[in-house]
Scaffold this active site. Structure first.
Site, mmCIF file in Angstrom:
data_model
loop_
_atom_site.group_PDB
_atom_site.id
_atom_site.type_symbol
_atom_site.label_atom_id
_atom_site.label_comp_id
_atom_site.label_asym_id
_atom_site.label_seq_id
_atom_site.Cartn_x
_atom_site.Cartn_y
_atom_site.Cartn_z
ATOM 1 N N ASN A 222 36.014 27.467 38.153
ATOM 2 C CA ASN A 222 35.050 28.069 37.243
ATOM 3 C C ASN A 222 35.720 28.858 36.125
ATOM 4 O O ASN A 222 35.054 29.579 35.385
ATOM 5 C CB ASN A 222 34.090 28.986 38.014
ATOM 6 C CG ASN A 222 33.158 28.198 38.917
ATOM 7 O OD1 ASN A 222 32.710 27.116 38.561
ATOM 8 N ND2 ASN A 222 32.882 28.730 40.099
ATOM 9 N N HIS B 226 37.635 31.453 36.242
ATOM 10 C CA HIS B 226 37.822 32.892 36.358
ATOM 11 C C HIS B 226 38.733 33.161 37.554
ATOM 12 O O HIS B 226 38.942 32.301 38.413
ATOM 13 C CB HIS B 226 36.489 33.652 36.463
ATOM 14 C CG HIS B 226 35.734 33.425 37.732
ATOM 15 N ND1 HIS B 226 34.472 32.917 37.768
ATOM 16 C CD2 HIS B 226 36.049 33.673 39.026
ATOM 17 C CE1 HIS B 226 34.036 32.839 39.004
ATOM 18 N NE2 HIS B 226 34.987 33.292 39.787
ATOM 19 N N CYS C 98 37.769 39.324 35.097
ATOM 20 C CA CYS C 98 38.820 39.372 34.089
ATOM 21 C C CYS C 98 39.207 37.947 33.722
ATOM 22 O O CYS C 98 39.031 37.012 34.501
ATOM 23 C CB CYS C 98 40.028 40.156 34.581
ATOM 24 S SG CYS C 98 40.906 39.393 35.955
#
Length: 418
Positions: free
Chosen positions: A316, A318, A353
């Site tokens: 995904n 991330h 993040c």
């Protein structure tokens, strides 16, 4: 035994005082005992064996009396072989019965491994026994063998290894239930709406760490959490003894993959996932203690310049939630890492993040002398992972003396090392 009884009913055996006939009876040529089923070697050929009770046949003496002689005796006397009949030509069924038994036992074992009935026809059956769904598709169970590259300096599995096992079983549960779409744990309807699952809270309690070569069983199940959340619980145990090693619970919400904002659960998605939910309490009581926010003044230990690598990203795009744990522990004091082991961790994920993020890891040890921790009890640490002032993860960890669970006294280890 059945063939012998049938033969005796058609060819009755009469007794005779002749010593040679008594000798034949002694060897069981007409007997139904277990000894008569044993194979005996032929006198003229060591490779030919016969069953005496199945192939005995009658011969008529000159004086008209009936006696039973074996094919071996007929061969010795030069008499031709007996006529082929249904009884004396019965094959040896032992090999066939053994094969049927083997097939039956294998089928029974496979059926017991898959001791559930699918709730829906799209549920996937795992034919290789990697994992299995139990309790009508509500609980997924999978075994893991602890590899040499999954243990740390203490010769036990690391916290990252355990967390990866939890994540793997959660994904496999969705896959086996037929709810795994193109995304990482996203259902087909979630993929259509660009939705993904993100964890907001994780709580783990480790009673004992497995070691190299141990096989652990991980059981996981999902439940509803409020109106727009999902709770997932895990129970990790020793597959041989059943000893509970780790308990974990977590809360997940949906996020739009494009806008990176949290989303409500659409009704189409709710209809997909609700049949998977169990009506159960969390395996761990919620840690109600507040997770404090650290800053440069309250944090005693700081590690700066942590950056994600390409390998830290999942499908995904991330950072994998397990990676955050490693970053948090980067700022843990070395005396604690050397003398203690992590026994509980609570994490609150506040923001994701990206690949270009630069993170700072902060740790505080309240009310404790870190340099003199060897003879003290459990220690609590506060943690914060941030990026340019923005909070990424808040956390709290609890540490106990090493070997306390296995030997009960850390001083015993110190004495042995001395």
């Amino acid at each position: 035994m059945v063939s012998t009884a049938a033969t005796s009913s058609f060819f009755p055996v009469t007794s005779s005082p002749d010593p040679s006939e008594s000798k034949n009876k002694k060897h069981g040529t007409g007997s139904t005992s277990l000894e008569s089923i044993k194979l005996k070697p032929l006198a003229s050929s060591g490779s030919l064996q016969v069953k005496a009770n199945a192939q005995a046949h009658p011969n008529i003496n000159i004086n008209g009396s009936t006696v039973v002689t074996s094919p071996v005796e007929s061969f010795k006397d030069g008499v031709s072989s007996p006529p082929r009949t249904f009884i004396n030509q019965l094959p040896d069924w032992s090999m066939l019965l053994a094969a049927i038994t083997t097939i039956f036992l294998a089928a029974e074992k496979q059926w017991m491994m898959l001791d559930w009935k699918p709730r829906r026809p799209d549920m996937v059956i795992d034919p290789f026994g990697i994992g299995k769904i139990v309790q009508d598709g509500l609980i997924y169970s999978q075994n893991f063998s602890i590899r040499s590259y999954e243990i740390g300096a203490d010769r036990t599995a690391s916290i990252e290894t355990l967390m990866n096992h939890l994540q793997e079983t959660a994904i496999n549960h969705c896959r086996s239930a037929g709810l795994l779409g193109e995304g990482f744990g996203a259902t087909p309807e979630m993929c259509k709406k660009n939705l993904i699952w993100v964890v907001t809270r994780m709580q783990v309690v480790i009673d004992r760490y497995p070691t190299w070569g141990d096989v652990v069983q991980v059981d996981t199940w999902a439940s509803a959490s409020g109106k727009n959340g999902m709770r997932r619980d895990w129970l990790v145990s020793n597959s041989e003894t059943g000893e509970i090693l780790t308990e974990a619970t977590s809360v997940w919400v949906m996020m739009n993959k494009l806008t990176r904002r949290l989303s409500k659960i659409p009704e189409e998605v709710r209809r997909e996932i609700e049949p998977l939910f169990m009506n159960s309490d969390p395996v761990l009581a919620e840690d109600s203690q507040k997770l404090v926010k650290l800053d440069d003044r309250s944090a005693e230990y700081v590690c700066k310049g942590l950056t994600p690598k390409w390998s830290d990203l999942d499908v995904n795009q991330h950072v994998n939630n397990v990676k955050y744990i490693g970053w948090i522990l980067e700022s843990a004091p070395l005396p604690i890492l050397e003398s203690r082991e992590l026994c509980a961790i609570t994490l609150q994920y506040r923001r994701e993040c990206g690949r270009d993020s630069v993170l700072h890891s902060l740790t505080a040890v309240p009310d404790s002398d870190v340099e003199n921790t060897r003879n003290s009890g459990e220690i609590n640490c506060q943690h914060l992972l941030r990026e340019d002032g923005a909070e990424i993860v808040r956390g709290r960890t609890r540490w106990r003396p090493k070997y306390a669970k296995s030997l009960g006294n850390v001083d015993q280890i110190s004495a042995e090392r001395a």
